[in-house]
Design a protein around this motif. Structure first.
Motif, PDB file in Angstrom:
ATOM      1  N   ASP A   1       0.829  -1.198   0.000  1.00 54.48           N
ATOM      2  CA  ASP A   1       0.000   0.000   0.000  1.00 54.48           C
ATOM      3  C   ASP A   1       0.869   1.255   0.000  1.00 54.48           C
ATOM      4  O   ASP A   1       0.859   2.059   0.925  1.00 54.48           O
ATOM      5  N   CYS A   2       1.674   1.381  -1.047  1.00 55.36           N
ATOM      6  CA  CYS A   2       2.538   2.543  -1.241  1.00 55.36           C
ATOM      7  C   CYS A   2       2.810   2.644  -2.732  1.00 55.36           C
ATOM      8  O   CYS A   2       2.506   1.726  -3.488  1.00 55.36           O
TER       9      CYS A   2
ATOM     10  N   PHE B   1       3.296   0.099  -7.965  1.00 53.30           N
ATOM     11  CA  PHE B   1       3.983  -0.024  -9.254  1.00 53.30           C
ATOM     12  C   PHE B   1       4.475  -1.448  -9.490  1.00 53.30           C
ATOM     13  O   PHE B   1       4.264  -2.021 -10.568  1.00 53.30           O
ATOM     14  N   LEU B   2       5.109  -2.047  -8.489  1.00 55.48           N
ATOM     15  CA  LEU B   2       5.637  -3.400  -8.648  1.00 55.48           C
ATOM     16  C   LEU B   2       4.521  -4.415  -8.892  1.00 55.48           C
ATOM     17  O   LEU B   2       4.675  -5.342  -9.707  1.00 55.48           O
ATOM     18  N   LEU B   3       3.392  -4.254  -8.224  1.00 56.06           N
ATOM     19  CA  LEU B   3       2.272  -5.163  -8.459  1.00 56.06           C
ATOM     20  C   LEU B   3       1.732  -5.008  -9.877  1.00 56.06           C
ATOM     21  O   LEU B   3       1.270  -5.981 -10.483  1.00 56.06           O
ATOM     22  N   SER B   4       1.793  -3.794 -10.414  1.00 57.41           N
ATOM     23  CA  SER B   4       1.363  -3.578 -11.801  1.00 57.41           C
ATOM     24  C   SER B   4       2.261  -4.343 -12.767  1.00 57.41           C
ATOM     25  O   SER B   4       1.780  -4.974 -13.712  1.00 57.41           O
TER      26      SER B   4
ATOM     27  N   ILE C   1      -6.393  -4.120  -8.322  1.00 60.18           N
ATOM     28  CA  ILE C   1      -5.270  -3.610  -7.540  1.00 60.18           C
ATOM     29  C   ILE C   1      -5.155  -2.099  -7.780  1.00 60.18           C
ATOM     30  O   ILE C   1      -5.497  -1.603  -8.846  1.00 60.18           O
ATOM     31  N   PRO C   2      -4.720  -1.346  -6.762  1.00 61.56           N
ATOM     32  CA  PRO C   2      -4.653   0.115  -6.889  1.00 61.56           C
ATOM     33  C   PRO C   2      -3.734   0.532  -8.044  1.00 61.56           C
ATOM     34  O   PRO C   2      -2.912  -0.246  -8.520  1.00 61.56           O
ATOM     35  N   TYR C   3      -3.883   1.757  -8.459  1.00 61.41           N
ATOM     36  CA  TYR C   3      -2.992   2.285  -9.488  1.00 61.41           C
ATOM     37  C   TYR C   3      -2.564   3.687  -9.087  1.00 61.41           C
ATOM     38  O   TYR C   3      -3.283   4.417  -8.403  1.00 61.41           O
ATOM     39  N   LEU C   4      -1.369   4.046  -9.493  1.00 62.38           N
ATOM     40  CA  LEU C   4      -0.839   5.368  -9.205  1.00 62.38           C
ATOM     41  C   LEU C   4      -1.583   6.406 -10.030  1.00 62.38           C
ATOM     42  O   LEU C   4      -1.988   6.138 -11.157  1.00 62.38           O
TER      43      LEU C   4
END
Length: 367
Positions: free
Chosen positions: A144-145, A150-153, A178-181
């Protein structure tokens, strides 16, 4: 990109002892593997700061750089240096994985994964399995940062394309939620596409009784992606291309239907036309091998095939990645097989991925 003989500059905390170790500055590897269509390179923003604190990450990046340098300089001897960096990265990771930050460990594993896919045919190591262990063990709060997101993307993209090349369910199964920046907001539609591709791959191992219901659900989901596909510019064309390729993949897995079916030919043509609208210099082209492969293998139009040849060659001239040369040859091989099949039977039941698995004893190069 600097010329090979220019003297590289050192990063703070990253004083390379070999030409390969300094080549992130000379050749800017990060510009070749980022997917984000933004001015800020995400690899530089989130991975570079980790280098000074991790010898293993430094070795993993040097592994990639030495592999690329061997191509750019046409110097196979540099592959020996690359192998040493690879060995150092893996050895150091094994020693520190229990004490290293999960963010750094995942960055190392994904650099090894990317290098494996772009520069070698198959190291025999399943890096995504290692990534899964790190992701699960660290827990959701760790990611959650910005760096974690980014790495999960990056993981979700490679998880999707590997699932296609092996015709197996995704290993990580991160999904499209999953979240995105904020800087990568245009990529949200692509993340949903990667999750959808993984769902289609999962159908390959499903009982036939479940195929119809699952196929229908995915087909409906693809129709709802118009909101994301309506974006203009490189992102819009890329999402459109993925959507058309996903239809081709779905109906190949679901019904084993491909060219010369009119629907498949239409999807293939639309996919290739959308891809051709994106300049080969765009970072998004790093995500194009899968839709390009999927559409190219199904097209039977001579002009479109010539377009594919020119496109892959142009991508290689910008990136000089051996995976693109393998992609080019794999497509030509599939065309020959499928043309013979249609000539002899009038239909096409050839699964392009299975064809390459049979011929090459490896998955197709789709990353």
């Amino acid at each position: 990109m600097a010329e090979p003989d220019e003297a590289p500059t050192s990063r703070q905390g990253y004083k390379g002892t070999t030409q390969a170790e300094s080549s992130l500055d000379s050749f800017d590897e990060a510009s070749l593997i980022t997917l984000a269509p933004t001015a800020q390179n995400q690899f530089h923003a989130y991975v570079t700061p980790m280098i000074a604190h991790s010898p293993s990450l430094r070795s993993a990046i040097s592994f990639m750089a030495a592999c690329h340098l061997s191509v750019l300089k046409d110097d196979p001897s540099l592959l020996h240096i690359a192998t040493q960096h690879q060995t150092d990265a893996v050895s150091s990771l094994c020693k520190t994985i229990d004490t290293e930050s999960p963010l750094v460990s995942l960055a190392i594993i994904m650099m090894l994964q990317i290098t494996d896919r772009l520069f070698t045919t198959n190291s025999g190591v399943n890096h995504l399995e290692g990534a899964k262990v790190i992701i699960d063990r660290a827990g959701p709060k760790t990611w959650d940062c910005d760096a974690g997101t980014f790495l999960l993307s990056v993981c979700s993209y490679h998880d999707a394309v590997v699932s296609v090349s092996r015709r197996t369910p995704p290993i990580l199964g991160l999904g499209g939620d999953i979240p995105y920046l904020e800087a990568m907001k245009p990529m949200h539609g692509l993340k949903i596409m990667w999750a959808t591709i993984g769902q289609i791959s999962s159908m390959c191992s499903q009982d036939k009784a479940l195929l119809d219901s699952q196929g229908a659900v995915i087909e409906i989901a693809l129709r709802t992606l118009d909101t994301y596909a309506s974006r203009e510019g490189d992102v819009g064309h890329t999402i459109h291309a993925y959507k058309e390729a996903a239809y081709i993949y779905l109906h190949r897995v679901w019904h084993n239907v491909g060219s010369p079916h009119p629907g498949t030919l239409r999807h293939a043509s639309d996919c290739l036309n959308h891809l051709s609208q994106v300049p080969v210099s765009s970072p998004l082209v790093s995500a194009h091998p899968w839709p390009l492969w999927t559409a190219a293998c199904e097209t039977i139009d001579k002009k479109l095939r010539d377009l594919v040849r020119k496109r892959v060659r142009a991508m290689y001239e910008v990136r000089h990645l051996p995976s693109l040369l393998r992609l080019e040859q794999d497509i030509e091989d599939v065309w020959n097989i499928k043309d013979q099949e249609r000539t002899s039977t009038g239909i096409d039941k050839v699964d392009c991925v299975q064809a390459i698995l049979s011929i090459r004893q490896r998955g197709a190069d789709l990353a």
